[in-house]
Design an enzyme around this catalytic site. Structure first.
Site, PDB file in Angstrom:
ATOM      1  N   CYS A 191     -26.298 -13.081 -36.898  1.00 54.89           N
ATOM      2  CA  CYS A 191     -25.583 -14.360 -37.522  1.00 54.89           C
ATOM      3  C   CYS A 191     -26.532 -15.385 -37.289  1.00 54.89           C
ATOM      4  CB  CYS A 191     -24.409 -14.487 -36.759  1.00 54.89           C
ATOM      5  SG  CYS A 191     -24.359 -14.286 -34.647  1.00 54.89           S
ATOM      6  N   HIS A 307     -21.547 -21.181 -34.521  1.00 57.32           N
ATOM      7  CA  HIS A 307     -22.712 -21.157 -34.049  1.00 57.32           C
ATOM      8  C   HIS A 307     -23.788 -22.682 -34.048  1.00 57.32           C
ATOM      9  CE1 HIS A 307     -22.158 -17.371 -32.232  1.00 57.32           C
ATOM     10  NE2 HIS A 307     -23.226 -16.562 -32.972  1.00 57.32           N
TER      11      HIS A 307
END
Length: 408
Positions: A191, A307
């Site tokens: 990710c 994130h």
């Protein structure tokens, strides 16, 4: 740790509301991801944006696809279903495979009510494409068997099992979709890498990347639903006065009211595996040399999902901030949020549930020549996992690597 009643109540409200963000993003919150499905300003048209046409247009074809998902009841699996729905992927039949614990459950989808089947390799092979939202051990045991032979399914694997294996494409479609041609097994990137490279790639094409330094601020969602649950429940336990410090089972240390500079196992060189993933995967996805210099420090922070990354990119050519901003504005899947005077910049709060990654704070780096520094936020469960996998399938349908099997 003591809190006033008012502060505790406010923070508990935030913690409680975070749990509602674990499933599909509300349709109204999805940002402009395709030129024809923009909810805000339209995307600029260019050949680079072909994957961002409305899937109903981009994948207009006579056949629909038999789609399988393994792990659809987990955090990433749920988002894969959501992406298939929102992007109008041509699903003729959706099959969901699970363990004995989840087999027999019914899942409501826009494709109808689906009963979870006990996973079986032969059943999965009947599909045209299978998304694996499971751990690496499961993928190692089953992925290659599912896709073997001319009659096997295309497999798009979200685990780390095949990312570094030679001959298996590691794909961010906006960068290297062409590597999927003629392939049956595709690896989805980590990710952190996928989110960061969405912003780095347009700049690399413009100025030529020479080195990269990255610092990450990674949400609890990186550890899946159990990680998000531990953050919320731990936050509640501290705010309620039940504990001074939250319990931890998923993370190395308690995450509420803390940051942890440790994600995955430490390696002999002092980096963690999560940090080395950024190095290894950047090289492979961007077609860079095996010794291309990329350094990362990965930190877990107490946010639910999305994130964040601070990136220092050092280039071969002199940089021009205006040209960099223009390239980012025109890049598919990227939203430039860069207006500090009006307090607009990328944040997990605004990136959560969005298909586009956000990039801002774009500026010349004063520590290095020919360098830019910028800040990126992206939804770990979407661009960092589910969305990337679904766009891979769209790209494969367009380039002929994914085909509907003939029905008898």
């Amino acid at each position: 740790m003591k809190f006033s009643a008012a502060a505790a109540g406010a923070l508990l409200a935030i913690a409680s509301s975070a749990s509602t963000a674990y499933g599909f993003a509300p349709a109204a919150s999805v940002s402009s991801f395709t030129a024809t499905r923009s909810l805000n300003a339209p995307r600029p048209s260019s050949s680079a944006a072909t994957l961002y046409r409305s899937p109903a247009t981009a994948l207009r074809m006579s056949a629909s696809f038999n789609v399988g998902i393994v792990g659809a009841t987990g955090a990433v699996g749920k988002e894969i279903v959501g992406c298939l729905e929102k992007r109008a992927f041509p699903v003729g039949n959706l099959r969901i495979f699970g363990s004995e614990r989840s087999a027999g459950r019914e899942v409501d989808t826009q494709f109808g009510k689906v009963t979870v089947e006990l996973f079986d390799e032969d059943a999965a092979r009947e599909c045209d494409v299978v998304f694996l939202a499971v751990d690496g051990d499961f993928s190692l045991a089953h992925a290659e068997n599912i896709c073997a032979g001319d009659d096997g399914a295309v497999v798009i694997d979200n685990s780390s099992a095949f990312r570094y294996k030679e001959g298996i494409p590691l794909v961010v479609p906006e960068i290297n979709a062409e590597t999927t041609k003629g392939k049956k097994l595709i690896a989805n990137p980590n990710c952190t890498t996928a989110i960061g490279l969405m912003a780095v790639w347009p700049l690399h094409k413009l100025f030529g990347l020479k080195k990269m330094l990255m610092s990450t601020y990674q949400a609890a969602s990186g550890a899946g639903q159990p990680g998000m649950d531990e953050l919320v429940e731990g936050t509640k336990s501290v705010l309620n006065g039940e504990r001074d410090v939250a319990e931890n089972k998923i993370f190395a240390h308690p995450l509420p009211f803390n940051v942890i500079p440790h994600i995955d196992k430490f390696q002999e060189n002092g980096y963690t595996k999560e940090e080395m993933k950024v190095t290894w995967e950047t090289r492979k996805i961007c077609g860079l040399d095996d010794d291309f210099p990329v350094s990362c420090t990965a930190v877990r922070i107490p946010t639910s999902r999305a994130h964040s990354e601070n990136i220092v990119a050092i280039f071969d050519k002199p940089v021009d901030v205006a040209a960099a901003r223009k390239a980012l504005e025109e890049a598919p899947g990227v939203k430039l949020v860069d207006d500090p005077e009006n307090l607009k910049y990328p944040m997990p709060l605004t990136a959560t549930g969005q298909y586009d990654i956000e990039v801002g704070r774009v500026r010349p780096c004063i520590a290095f020549d020919n360098a830019l520094e910028f800040f990126v936020c992206g939804d770990q469960l979407l661009r960092g996992a589910a969305l990337n996998a679904v766009v891979v399938a769209e790209a494969m349908a367009e380039n002929g690597a994914l085909k509907a099997k003939a029905t008898v």
